[in-house]
Design a protein around this motif. Structure first.
Motif, PDB file in Angstrom:
ATOM      1  N   PHE A  64      37.749  40.655  51.458  1.00 16.67           N
ATOM      2  CA  PHE A  64      37.274  41.479  50.686  1.00 16.67           C
ATOM      3  C   PHE A  64      35.914  41.459  50.223  1.00 16.67           C
ATOM      4  CE2 PHE A  64      36.397  42.975  46.428  1.00 16.67           C
ATOM      5  CZ  PHE A  64      36.738  44.270  46.459  1.00 16.67           C
ATOM      6  N   THR A  65      35.152  42.425  50.412  1.00 20.28           N
ATOM      7  CA  THR A  65      33.749  42.717  50.091  1.00 20.28           C
ATOM      8  C   THR A  65      33.768  43.652  48.797  1.00 20.28           C
ATOM      9  OG1 THR A  65      33.084  42.374  52.514  1.00 20.28           O
ATOM     10  CG2 THR A  65      31.336  43.513  50.760  1.00 20.28           C
ATOM     11  N   PRO A  66      32.978  43.074  47.740  1.00 24.39           N
ATOM     12  CA  PRO A  66      32.679  44.079  46.579  1.00 24.39           C
ATOM     13  C   PRO A  66      31.884  45.357  47.090  1.00 24.39           C
ATOM     14  CG  PRO A  66      32.474  41.638  45.965  1.00 24.39           C
ATOM     15  CD  PRO A  66      32.629  41.829  47.522  1.00 24.39           C
ATOM     16  N   ALA A  75      40.273  37.854  42.725  1.00 27.41           N
ATOM     17  CA  ALA A  75      41.132  38.738  43.589  1.00 27.41           C
ATOM     18  C   ALA A  75      42.094  39.553  43.243  1.00 27.41           C
ATOM     19  CB  ALA A  75      41.718  37.580  44.378  1.00 27.41           C
ATOM     20  N   ALA A  76      42.531  39.576  41.850  1.00 32.98           N
ATOM     21  CA  ALA A  76      43.551  40.561  41.333  1.00 32.98           C
ATOM     22  C   ALA A  76      42.558  41.768  40.979  1.00 32.98           C
ATOM     23  CB  ALA A  76      44.002  39.936  40.005  1.00 32.98           C
ATOM     24  N   LEU A  77      41.305  41.864  41.109  1.00 31.46           N
ATOM     25  CA  LEU A  77      40.347  43.049  40.757  1.00 31.46           C
ATOM     26  C   LEU A  77      40.132  43.954  41.924  1.00 31.46           C
ATOM     27  CD1 LEU A  77      38.108  41.275  38.229  1.00 31.46           C
ATOM     28  CD2 LEU A  77      40.051  42.232  37.663  1.00 31.46           C
ATOM     29  N   THR A  78      40.766  43.741  43.230  1.00 30.88           N
ATOM     30  CA  THR A  78      40.404  44.121  44.451  1.00 30.88           C
ATOM     31  C   THR A  78      41.169  45.617  44.762  1.00 30.88           C
ATOM     32  OG1 THR A  78      41.648  42.658  45.551  1.00 30.88           O
ATOM     33  CG2 THR A  78      39.481  42.068  45.267  1.00 30.88           C
ATOM     34  N   ASP A  79      41.833  46.258  43.742  1.00 27.91           N
ATOM     35  CA  ASP A  79      42.836  47.163  44.079  1.00 27.91           C
ATOM     36  C   ASP A  79      41.661  48.648  43.824  1.00 27.91           C
ATOM     37  OD1 ASP A  79      42.564  46.851  41.223  1.00 27.91           O
ATOM     38  OD2 ASP A  79      44.190  47.811  40.719  1.00 27.91           O
ATOM     39  N   ARG A  80      40.531  48.427  43.678  1.00 31.52           N
ATOM     40  CA  ARG A  80      39.487  49.600  43.346  1.00 31.52           C
ATOM     41  C   ARG A  80      38.132  49.162  43.440  1.00 31.52           C
ATOM     42  NH1 ARG A  80      42.420  51.039  37.944  1.00 31.52           N
ATOM     43  NH2 ARG A  80      43.969  50.030  38.886  1.00 31.52           N
TER      44      ARG A  80
END
Length: 264
Positions: free
Chosen positions: A107-109, A75-80
């Protein structure tokens, strides 16, 4: 980070690729990728308990035990923009991670790449339970190919490998969570031309997981084409990432406040 290994060149990348290794393998399988891909592409990999740098920890035996802590760190990687790349078992876990992120984080990759893996929700499911004995693990390695006979005969090596691989096969043999909505993102399937363990017609069912944006690519070699043909695989991955970045609109502040595309 406990579950993730980050080999990105810097924090200021345009996109991240999160790699999930196959059954019995470790995060270091993907470490070299950061040297071979553009510096704008961040490379991270998942390290499951009981292998690699977490060898001293007890292995986990269910999908739920993986998804709960892993989704929290991811979840911490969802800024980009985020690409999920899974090889074999890693693709199955990656698909369920996508679902967990959507269900729990909203969030959807941006892209799912499934390498050497049949569609995860396809029925009838592959019978992994038949490989859960110690001899069954050896049979699985022979079935998948890629393990030299001398390693199969090396008792010290097998003593180290069997617990982690049996745990991973138990995860695959366990029914997935009940929630079965499609991933809702573009999906790419990478296949090995001579991979006897993955049927192309069953891999084609990944299309139903996508948002309609779907493609399949085939590479020379067998189940381990990701290692055997790394140059070709990363060229295809780079092209897929470039297409993704070209398609990503300006991110909404709530989801990706720090993302700024770099000039190439």
């Amino acid at each position: 980070m406990t579950w993730l290994r980050d080999w990105s060149h810097s924090e200021h990348v345009a996109v991240r690729v999160l790699c999930l290794p196959g059954a019995g393998t470790a995060a270091h399988t993907f470490r070299r990728w950061s040297q071979l891909l553009s510096a704008d592409i961040g490379v991270l990999a998942v390290e499951l308990p009981g292998r690699g740098s977490r060898m001293g920890e007890p292995a986990v035996h269910s999908m739920e035990e993986i998804l709960r802590p892993l989704s929290e760190e991811v979840a911490a990687l969802t800024d980009r923009p985020l690409v999920i790349f899974g090889h074999s078992m890693g693709a199955t876990v990656g698909a369920e991670l996508c679902r967990a992120l959507g269900r729990e984080r909203g969030f959807t990759p941006d892209l799912m790449i499934a390498a050497a893996c049949e569609a995860p929700r396809l029925t009838p499911r592959k019978d992994y339970a038949r490989w859960l004995t110690e001899e069954g693990v050896r049979d699985f390695l022979r079935y998948m190919g890629g393990t030299p006979p001398e390693l199969l005969a090396d008792e010290d090596y097998m003593r180290m490998l069997v617990p982690a691989l049996r745990a991973d096969l138990t995860v695959l043999a366990t029914r997935p969570p009940a929630e079965d909505r499609p991933l809702g993102c573009p999906v790419r399937v990478y296949l090995g031309r001579s991979d006897s363990g993955v049927r192309p017609d069953r891999a084609a069912h990944w299309r139903a997981e996508s948002n309609g944006d779907f493609a399949t690519y085939t590479f020379a070699s067998g189940h381990f084409f990701v290692q055997d043909n790394v140059t070709e695989v990363l060229a295809r991955l780079s092209a897929d990432v470039a297409d993704l970045l070209g398609a990503v609109a300006t991110p909404t502040p709530a989801h990706r406040p720090e993302y700024r595309p770099r000039q190439r």
